[in-house]
Design a protein around this motif. Structure first.
Motif, short mmCIF file in Angstrom:
data_model
loop_
_atom_site.label_atom_id
_atom_site.label_comp_id
_atom_site.label_asym_id
_atom_site.label_seq_id
_atom_site.Cartn_x
_atom_site.Cartn_y
_atom_site.Cartn_z
N LYS A 471 0.86 -1.20 0.00
CA LYS A 471 0.00 0.00 0.00
C LYS A 471 0.89 1.24 0.00
N PRO A 472 0.93 1.96 -1.15
CA PRO A 472 1.80 3.15 -1.22
C PRO A 472 1.39 4.21 -0.20
N GLY A 473 2.41 4.80 0.42
CA GLY A 473 2.16 5.92 1.31
C GLY A 473 2.97 7.12 0.89
N GLY A 474 3.75 6.94 -0.17
CA GLY A 474 4.60 8.02 -0.66
C GLY A 474 3.93 8.77 -1.79
N SER A 475 4.69 9.07 -2.81
CA SER A 475 4.18 9.90 -3.91
C SER A 475 4.40 9.20 -5.25
N THR A 476 3.64 9.66 -6.23
CA THR A 476 3.84 9.16 -7.58
C THR A 476 5.22 9.55 -8.07
N LEU A 477 5.85 8.64 -8.76
CA LEU A 477 7.21 8.87 -9.24
C LEU A 477 7.21 9.96 -10.31
#
Length: 605
Positions: A471-477
């Motif tokens: 589950k991503p918690g960062g940002s779109t690349l």
């Protein structure tokens, strides 16, 4: 007909021990009084056929094995009414609550233990009275009484034993005989050439298929495996083009009064994927998974083939029709012939490919580890949910990462070590399209592992795997794209620009063979580091290319097949880049490389 010579045949041809046998002598014929078609039963209310990959049990793995005690009365003798009912009861008791609801009877139900075949007076297969003393309808009734679905098997074409010198009438088709349904030269078809090719220019051929479909519907069967279908089954050419047969079966099922799932086998030609999807509900993408040895399967023959062969089919599956990776034999450790690590990897690959989950194990003797694999609800959900079929997100060496994005924004990620010794495998979040932190859940161990920044690395045993929800918690690349056809690049050798409807910008660079090279110039990043460069490419088969940055020596990378030469896919490649301007080169060397569409480079590591 039995012979020890069968043991030396390649595994993919050994099924012929059952179906070729019918050419050895005249078929038995059931008297007319015994061959009346039962009155059709009321069609049960059902969900749409193949809305999800089906789950269940099949008889073939135990039929085909030389494991002690499985076939005491001769090769393939396991298939009996008593054994099918025993497995039905075990399926209902142990696995039904987890979604396994299909019992499939495979090849041989119309043959006695000397391989003599039986047909009714209309040229239709009829059950052997010793194997199935109460008949096929009785078996289906028992299966249904357990709340399960019943499956049955046929080879494609008019079996030679059913021809009856061309004089056999066709049921419900006045004036039609078996001579009318085939070509006058009696050309053969299917993977074993044990049947005559049907000629659909004559309406009698469709009537024959209608009669078979009606018989199965009247018996109460919900599923048909049609085997030896071509193009495929290691056969090609006009005689082995069974697309008209598959279309005829679809048409016949539609009028038989009962929903019937139509599954095609084996090793189907991907060039006809659109036909298989149009006319059927599933298709085998590979040869038999069974080893035809003293276990059910082995890793090398041919479980591990699927990691090479499945990627090409990934975009072909969806509701109504699924890629079939064959039997899932992970429930009986000793009988399966696999390590625990191999058994987990086996089921992991089947689940992320949304293959039907049908085991060929002895369900009365499942070991505790096998039960834990077959009943893991989170892993079953990966197979049954609405996310796309997973694909490799890295190139396909011994250490592989596969992934797919789920509807809720999470990712299903599988790590595989296909090497014969332990190794670490790393999934880079950049290969999935995001950066920063992500929460990871281990599906097999039912544990939340916490937060991982940019990647996760796991040490895996030989042939081992892990399966995660990420589950991503960062940002779109944030990335920069570079088109292969750009005039700023350098092409050498045979390399040239070509049109490509599936590619960004409508073009690609192809003809990368025997020294052909593509060099991307002035690829810029802000700082030194190891970058996950996404490569968009087109390749009708799996091909290798040496990828290098700047003056580095480069690494040979094997790109999985995209399925055809009109589909583009993406894989991630790790490259060392320096702050400022870089070059990235694709060198075909002495072989043939994939066509390159573009590269996508993160702006930062």
């Amino acid at each position: 007909m039995r012979s020890s010579s069968y043991s030396v045949l390649p595994a993919r041809t050994l099924r012929a021990v059952v179906v070729l046998a019918l050419t050895a002598g005249l078929a038995a014929t059931v008297p007319a009084a015994q061959a009346k078609t039962p009155v059709p039963r009321e069609t049960p209310a059902t969900t749409p056929v193949a809305a999800k990959p089906y789950m269940g049990w099949s008889s073939w793995s135990m039929q085909s094995s030389k494991y002690p005690g499985l076939n005491p009365d001769g090769d393939y003798s396991y298939l009996t009414e008593a054994n099918v009912l025993k497995q039905t009861d075990a399926l209902a008791a142990k696995l039904k609550n987890y979604g396994y609801d299909q019992v499939n009877i495979d090849a041989g139900w119309w043959m006695d233990k000397t391989w003599k075949t039986s047909f009714d007076q209309y040229g239709r297969q009829t059950p052997d009275p010793v194997r199935f003393p109460h008949g096929m309808k009785s078996v289906a009734d028992h299966i249904h009484a357990k709340g399960l679905k019943a499956g049955i098997y046929l080879p494609v074409g008019l079996e030679k034993g059913a021809y009856g010198e061309g004089r056999m009438p066709i049921w419900n088709a006045p004036g039609c005989t078996t001579a009318d349904v085939v070509y006058s030269d009696l050309r053969t078809t299917n993977g074993w050439d044990n049947a005559y090719k049907l000629n659909y220019d004559n309406p009698c051929a469709q009537k024959y298929i209608d009669s078979q479909a009606q018989q199965f519907a009247d018996w109460g069967y919900d599923f048909l495996k049609l085997d030896g279908v071509g193009p495929g089954s290691f056969k090609s050419g006009d005689n082995y083009d069974n697309v008209p047969d598959v279309a005829a079966w679809q048409k016949a099922i539609a009028t038989a009064g009962r929903p019937i799932h139509l599954e095609l086998s084996w090793s189907l030609d991907i060039g006809h994927a659109a036909d298989w999807k149009k006319y059927s509900n599933g298709w085998r993408i590979d040869t038999d998974v069974e080893c035809y040895c003293n276990t059910l399967v082995t890793w090398e023959n041919s479980v591990d083939d699927r990691w090479d062969d499945a990627p090409a089919w990934s975009r072909k599956a969806g509701p109504g029709g699924w890629n079939d990776l064959d039997s899932l034999d992970v429930g009986n450790g000793e009988m399966d012939g696999l390590t625990k690590a191999e058994r987990q990897s086996y089921m992991t690959l089947w689940a992320i490919n949304k293959s039907p989950l049908f085991t060929g194990d002895d369900l009365t003797k499942l070991d505790s580890y096998g039960v834990s694999l077959l009943t893991d609800k989170e892993v079953i959900a990966v197979d049954q949910n609405d996310s796309p079929v997973a694909r490799p997100v890295t190139t396909v060496g011994d250490q592989q990462v596969w992934g797919t994005k789920n509807a809720d924004g999470t990712y299903t990620v599988a790590l595989f070590n296909l090497a014969d010794s332990p190794a670490s495998v790393t999934a880079q979040w950049a290969s999935l399209g995001f950066t920063g932190n992500a929460a990871v859940r281990d599906l097999w161990n039912k544990a939340n592992l916490g937060t991982y920044k940019n990647k996760i690395t796991e040490a895996l045993p030989a042939h081992g795997s892990r399966l995660f929800t990420v589950k991503p918690g960062g940002s779109t690349l944030t990335t920069t794209s570079y088109e292969a056809e750009s005039g700023a690049n350098t092409l050498s050798g045979n390399a040239s620009v070509a049109g490509c409807d599936a590619c960004s910008g409508g073009k690609k660079v192809g003809n990368l063979y025997t020294g052909g090279k593509l060099r991307f110039n002035d690829v810029t990043v802000k700082k030194d580091g190891i970058y996950t460069v996404q490569v968009a490419y087109v390749s009708g088969d799996a091909r290798s290319v040496t990828v290098s940055s700047n003056s580095g020596n480069g690494t040979s990378e094997k790109f999985p097949s995209t399925g055809d030469w009109s589909t583009a896919e993406t894989v991630g490649v790790q490259l060392a880049l320096k702050a400022g301007s870089n070059t990235i080169t694709f060198d075909s060397g002495s072989g043939y490389a994939p066509d390159i569409d573009q590269i996508v480079v993160p702006q930062s590591v």
